[in-house]
Design an enzyme around this catalytic site. Structure first.
Site, PDB file in Angstrom:
ATOM      1  N   SER A  85       0.659  -1.169   0.051  1.00  0.00           N
ATOM      2  CA  SER A  85       0.126  -0.065   0.026  1.00  0.00           C
ATOM      3  C   SER A  85       0.647   1.353   0.243  1.00  0.00           C
ATOM      4  O   SER A  85       0.256   2.559  -0.322  1.00  0.00           O
ATOM      5  CB  SER A  85      -1.045  -0.184   1.189  1.00  0.00           C
ATOM      6  OG  SER A  85      -0.281   0.159   2.412  1.00  0.00           O
ATOM      7  N   LYS A  98       1.377   4.591   6.943  1.00  0.00           N
ATOM      8  CA  LYS A  98       0.681   5.529   6.001  1.00  0.00           C
ATOM      9  C   LYS A  98       1.396   6.848   5.958  1.00  0.00           C
ATOM     10  O   LYS A  98       2.188   7.123   6.782  1.00  0.00           O
ATOM     11  CB  LYS A  98      -0.913   5.701   6.069  1.00  0.00           C
ATOM     12  CG  LYS A  98      -1.850   4.192   6.426  1.00  0.00           C
ATOM     13  CD  LYS A  98      -1.708   3.522   5.013  1.00  0.00           C
ATOM     14  CE  LYS A  98      -2.542   2.247   5.208  1.00  0.00           C
ATOM     15  NZ  LYS A  98      -2.628   1.621   3.985  1.00  0.00           N
TER      16      LYS A  98
END
Length: 237
Positions: free
Chosen positions: A65, A114
């Site tokens: 991701s 993230k």
């Protein structure tokens, strides 16, 4: 009268009530160098535990991701002191955080990695007429880190970040489950600053992917467009 001379055993024996011999005690002790080595190993182990707990912590990247910056299986160093003395995550930082309560409703703690796009007080919107994410009305140029060929988002959103929270996105938007996907959940997709483990500063493995993790210049340009405002982080709750 004949007397029998009893020779004393200088070493003694356990059965005669005497103390163990000096020679046997010496034979049972480790050499000085071995004891020093054992102490050194214990001290080094304690130092590593303390460093891992309070300074830097290795972290394995579990998914793609965050590509192209971080690939599945990469090992990174997380700086646990980055925000320890009154600092707070900045837009553009790549952070590791416990997603329980924001990305997960229940169960055991689970760490995620993230990029911070919005901090407390920000309004993060996608997308403007040019297809870009805006922060407080200022467009963010993500071309330097976004996965090649991808849009900033395949769907629109409009989120206001509460004080003490973060709005985070993966760089590989097509496969990343991030704040966008959790806006309707109980946690609202916003990560509490208090749940941040630390900032990713280095990729250490594999050797061929070794590099520092720097904050993209696009975020300095964004803050310049905002008049230098860093956002309102609020309390770490």
């Amino acid at each position: 009268m004949e007397t029998q001379h009893v020779h004393e055993d200088r070493d003694g024996s356990p059965g005669d009530g005497q103390q163990p011999s000096r020679s046997s005690a010496v034979r049972g002790r480790l050499p000085r160098w071995a004891r020093d080595l054992a102490v050194l190993v214990v001290v080094c182990g304690l130092v590593l535990v303390l460093v891992n707990r309070f300074v830097v912590q290795p972290f394995g990247i579990p998914s793609d991701s965050m590509e192209p910056l971080l690939k599945t299986g990469d090992r990174v160093l997380v700086n646990r002191l980055a925000y320890a003395f009154g600092g707070a995550p900045r837009r553009g930082d790549v952070v590791v955080f416990d997603g329980l309560g924001s990305f997960k409703e229940d169960g055991a703690a689970e760490d995620f990695v993230k990029r911070v796009v919005g901090v407390g007080g920000d309004r993060v919107v996608c997308c403007d007429a040019s297809g870009r994410i805006t922060v407080n009305g200022v467009a963010l140029d993500e071309s330097s880190y976004l996965y090649s060929g991808e849009k900033p988002s395949d769907f629109g959103f409009d989120a206001v970040v509460p004080p003490g929270k973060l709005f985070v996105l993966g760089d590989h938007r097509a496969v990343s489950k991030d704040s966008r996907d959790h806006l309707g959940d109980p946690g609202g997709g916003m990560v509490p600053v208090s749940k941040v483990v630390g900032r990713v500063d280095w990729v250490i493995l594999p050797v061929g992917h070794w590099r520092s993790v720097d904050r993209p210049a696009a975020f300095a340009a964004l803050e310049s467009g905002l008049g230098g405002k860093g956002g309102t982080h609020g309390h770490q709750g």
